[in-house]
Design a protein around this motif. Structure first.
Motif, short mmCIF file in Angstrom:
data_model
loop_
_atom_site.label_atom_id
_atom_site.label_comp_id
_atom_site.label_asym_id
_atom_site.label_seq_id
_atom_site.Cartn_x
_atom_site.Cartn_y
_atom_site.Cartn_z
N GLU A 18 0.82 -1.20 0.00
CA GLU A 18 0.00 0.00 0.00
C GLU A 18 0.87 1.26 0.00
OE1 GLU A 18 -3.56 2.13 2.52
OE2 GLU A 18 -3.06 0.05 2.93
N TYR A 19 1.90 1.27 0.82
CA TYR A 19 2.89 2.34 0.81
C TYR A 19 4.25 1.72 0.62
CZ TYR A 19 -0.61 5.53 2.62
OH TYR A 19 -1.72 6.29 2.78
N LEU A 20 5.09 2.38 -0.11
CA LEU A 20 6.43 1.86 -0.37
C LEU A 20 7.46 2.85 0.12
CD1 LEU A 20 5.90 0.67 -4.04
CD2 LEU A 20 5.90 -0.74 -2.00
N ARG A 21 8.43 2.37 0.83
CA ARG A 21 9.56 3.20 1.25
C ARG A 21 10.67 2.97 0.23
NH1 ARG A 21 11.74 5.94 5.64
NH2 ARG A 21 9.81 5.73 6.78
N THR A 22 11.29 4.03 -0.19
CA THR A 22 12.39 3.92 -1.15
C THR A 22 13.51 3.06 -0.57
OG1 THR A 22 11.89 6.09 -2.05
CG2 THR A 22 14.12 5.27 -2.41
N PRO A 23 14.03 2.11 -1.35
CA PRO A 23 15.15 1.31 -0.85
C PRO A 23 16.31 2.21 -0.41
CG PRO A 23 14.25 0.33 -2.83
CD PRO A 23 13.57 1.67 -2.67
N LYS A 24 16.91 1.86 0.73
CA LYS A 24 17.96 2.70 1.33
C LYS A 24 19.12 2.96 0.39
CE LYS A 24 16.92 1.52 6.09
NZ LYS A 24 17.35 0.86 7.31
N PHE A 128 14.53 -5.83 -5.24
CA PHE A 128 14.65 -4.53 -4.58
C PHE A 128 13.99 -4.63 -3.21
CE2 PHE A 128 14.67 -3.46 -9.15
CZ PHE A 128 15.84 -2.72 -9.21
N ARG A 129 14.62 -4.04 -2.20
CA ARG A 129 14.12 -4.09 -0.83
C ARG A 129 13.50 -2.75 -0.47
NH1 ARG A 129 14.49 -9.40 -0.39
NH2 ARG A 129 13.15 -8.94 1.36
N PHE A 130 12.19 -2.63 -0.52
CA PHE A 130 11.51 -1.39 -0.23
C PHE A 130 11.38 -1.13 1.27
CE2 PHE A 130 10.09 -1.85 -4.60
CZ PHE A 130 10.28 -0.57 -5.06
N GLY A 131 11.26 -2.15 2.06
CA GLY A 131 11.04 -1.94 3.49
C GLY A 131 9.60 -1.56 3.75
N LYS A 132 9.31 -1.43 5.02
CA LYS A 132 7.95 -1.11 5.44
C LYS A 132 7.77 0.40 5.56
CE LYS A 132 7.61 -5.49 7.80
NZ LYS A 132 7.60 -6.18 9.07
N ASP A 133 6.52 0.81 5.60
CA ASP A 133 6.17 2.23 5.66
C ASP A 133 6.81 2.95 6.84
OD1 ASP A 133 4.77 4.42 4.48
OD2 ASP A 133 3.30 4.29 6.09
N GLY A 135 9.69 2.42 8.10
CA GLY A 135 11.14 2.45 8.00
C GLY A 135 11.82 1.17 8.40
N SER A 136 11.07 0.22 8.96
CA SER A 136 11.68 -1.05 9.34
C SER A 136 11.93 -1.90 8.09
CB SER A 136 10.80 -1.79 10.35
OG SER A 136 9.53 -2.09 9.79
N GLU A 137 12.86 -2.81 8.23
CA GLU A 137 13.24 -3.68 7.12
C GLU A 137 12.12 -4.67 6.80
OE1 GLU A 137 16.11 -3.46 5.36
OE2 GLU A 137 16.71 -1.75 6.57
N ASP A 138 12.05 -5.06 5.53
CA ASP A 138 11.12 -6.13 5.19
C ASP A 138 11.81 -7.47 5.49
OD1 ASP A 138 12.96 -6.10 3.14
OD2 ASP A 138 11.51 -6.01 1.53
N ASP A 139 11.14 -8.56 5.27
CA ASP A 139 11.67 -9.89 5.57
C ASP A 139 12.70 -10.27 4.51
OD1 ASP A 139 12.17 -12.56 6.08
OD2 ASP A 139 10.06 -13.13 6.26
N ILE A 140 13.99 -10.24 4.89
CA ILE A 140 15.06 -10.49 3.91
C ILE A 140 15.15 -11.95 3.48
CG2 ILE A 140 16.43 -8.49 4.62
CD1 ILE A 140 18.24 -10.47 6.14
#
Length: 157
Positions: A18-24, A128-133, A135-140
């Protein structure tokens, strides 16, 4: 021929997207190059800059002139509206988008335009690893976003 459900072809079919955080790593590279003044497509949780627009503020109704704007819209049918708005504004507009080279907005506003630079991004082994809204990491351990991405830089002076 098999019938494929319409929503399986959409970038927004997953609630987790629903929301995407830009990959670091992408954000780090872009901030080394650009002195951004505003995050055009953000939420109160995922904004990357002190100045930002949310869905409620509606960036498409704001004045973008004079901005060095970062624009990472949700992957949906409104991308073309953000691209068109940037094309009508004076400033520098940096987009992170799916590499949808077949779209109307790509051909009308990006492709073969002297004021536009297009960079196709190389995906990592697990996407690509977007992460959660928040700022926490997604499941690598799971596969990330695997479709191609591009950065498009539109400089309107």
């Amino acid at each position: 021929m098999r019938n494929i459900a319409k929503n399986t072809l959409s970038f927004t079919c997953s609630k987790s997207m629903e929301y995407l955080r830009t990959p670091k790593d992408i954000w780090t590279d872009l901030t080394k190059e650009f002195d951004f003044t505003i995050d055009i497509c953000a939420s109160n949780e995922n904004h990357l800059l002190p100045r930002y627009y949310t869905l409620e503020i509606n960036a498409l109704k704001q004045d973008w002139n004079g901005e060095v704007a970062y624009i990472h819209p949700l992957f949906d049918g409104k991308i073309g509206k953000f691209v068109e708005k940037a094309s009508q504004s004076k400033g520098t507009f940096v987009f992170l988008l799916p590499a949808s080279t077949h779209t109307k907005y790509f051909h009308e506003f990006f492709y073969n335009k002297p004021n536009v630079e297009i960079r196709f991004l190389r995906k990592g082994v697990k996407g690509f690893r977007f992460g959660k809204d928040d700022g926490s990491e997604d499941d690598i351990t799971k596969m990330g976003y695997i479709k191609p991405l591009m950065v498009c830089i539109m400089r309107n002076v």
